[in-house]
Design a protein around this motif. Structure first.
Motif, PDB file in Angstrom:
ATOM      1  N   ILE A 138     -29.177   2.819 -38.316  1.00 14.57           N
ATOM      2  CA  ILE A 138     -29.068   1.549 -39.039  1.00 14.57           C
ATOM      3  C   ILE A 138     -30.294   0.690 -38.748  1.00 14.57           C
ATOM      4  O   ILE A 138     -30.802   0.683 -37.622  1.00 14.57           O
ATOM      5  N   GLU A 139     -30.787  -0.010 -39.759  1.00 18.40           N
ATOM      6  CA  GLU A 139     -31.878  -0.964 -39.568  1.00 18.40           C
ATOM      7  C   GLU A 139     -31.304  -2.246 -38.978  1.00 18.40           C
ATOM      8  O   GLU A 139     -30.227  -2.690 -39.377  1.00 18.40           O
ATOM      9  N   ILE A 140     -32.040  -2.855 -38.044  1.00 19.38           N
ATOM     10  CA  ILE A 140     -31.555  -4.121 -37.487  1.00 19.38           C
ATOM     11  C   ILE A 140     -32.539  -5.274 -37.701  1.00 19.38           C
ATOM     12  O   ILE A 140     -32.137  -6.425 -37.755  1.00 19.38           O
ATOM     13  N   VAL A 141     -33.820  -4.973 -37.826  1.00 20.50           N
ATOM     14  CA  VAL A 141     -34.837  -6.003 -38.050  1.00 20.50           C
ATOM     15  C   VAL A 141     -35.887  -5.434 -39.001  1.00 20.50           C
ATOM     16  O   VAL A 141     -36.303  -4.288 -38.853  1.00 20.50           O
ATOM     17  N   GLU A 142     -36.315  -6.231 -39.974  1.00 26.31           N
ATOM     18  CA  GLU A 142     -37.443  -5.867 -40.827  1.00 26.31           C
ATOM     19  C   GLU A 142     -38.504  -6.949 -40.717  1.00 26.31           C
ATOM     20  O   GLU A 142     -38.276  -8.092 -41.106  1.00 26.31           O
TER      21      GLU A 142
END
Length: 264
Positions: A138-142
């Motif tokens: 899962i992505e948490i920060v972009e």
């Protein structure tokens, strides 16, 4: 049938299961189609991925001189917090560093052998997770550059792992985790400079690998020590070929080696 070429990491296609391709200069192989077949791998020579010379590979597919000269092998590749292009400061090649560092990057959680934090360019999602053998991520920060991603990873790895146990990953000795809960748990540890880039709402990505049989005691094939090997392919996970006799071969770790691959 025999194919010859220099090893580079397998190209992948996000499907159920993941599709793997070994790409040579004049040929390519869909490795999924070779599962169940006997494959021979024979070391032929070295071929540096930068200069193309037959010189011993040092790291990342490059000979020693190239590794310490070219921007593709600089320290900020493995340690993104060392990125300086956002400051207009050159390390080895500012034009290259701006091209790579000054683009959207993702800080993510992936579960392969355990939950780990990592960094990748946004354009490399989900390829990076596939290469690590993660069955969920899962992505948490972009963030807009590599430096911000790097300092976020450094902060979070005080509370979550940043390495994969390759043996555990290949044995499929894994547990499903609630990565959304992990994301919320880690939110407060994100550095101030990156807090505004936190991803509030998204879902896990699940990845299925083409494996018929997982090894109980994986043993790694090193072509420099064992230049010839033959075995029955039973699966692919991460960048590893898995064989029936529990031998595993890490394509990524052998980049820059020219090999003959025989299929029977």
């Amino acid at each position: 049938m025999t194919y010859q070429g220099v090893l580079t990491k397998m190209e992948t296609e996000f499907a159920e299961p993941i599709q793997y391709y070994l790409v040579f200069e004049n040929d390519f192989l869909n490795i999924n189609q070779l599962i169940g077949k006997t494959i021979g791998i024979q070391f032929v020579k070295y071929q540096c991925l930068n200069c193309g010379l037959d010189k011993p590979i040092y790291r990342q597919g490059f000979d020693k001189q190239c590794f310490y000269d070219i921007p593709q092998a600089a320290d900020w590749i493995m340690r993104p917090e060392l990125s300086t292009a956002h400051l207009d400061k050159e390390d080895r090649d500012l034009a290259y560093e701006k091209k790579v560092q000054l683009q959207p990057h993702i800080v993510y959680l992936a579960n392969s052998s355990n939950v780990k934090v990592g960094v990748t360019r946004k354009s490399q999602v989900p390829t990076r997770w596939i290469d690590q053998g993660a069955h969920e991520a899962i992505e948490i920060v972009e963030v807009p550059n590599r430096y911000l991603a790097g300092i976020t990873e450094v902060a979070l790895k005080n509370y979550v792992a940043d390495k994969t146990n390759w043996r555990k990953m290949l044995k499929n000795d894994i547990e499903d985790e609630n990565l959304i809960a992990w994301r919320e748990r880690l939110k407060s540890y994100i550095p101030e400079e990156a807090k505004d880039y936190f991803i509030e709402t998204n879902t896990e990505t699940h990845i299925e690998f083409p494996v018929n049989q997982y090894p109980e005691k994986p043993k790694s094939l090193n072509l420099k020590k064992t230049p010839s090997y033959t075995g029955k392919l039973v699966g692919i996970k991460g960048q590893y070929l898995i064989f029936e006799d529990q031998t595993v071969f890490n394509i990524r770790a052998n980049e820059g080696l020219v090999v003959d691959i025989t299929i029977s």
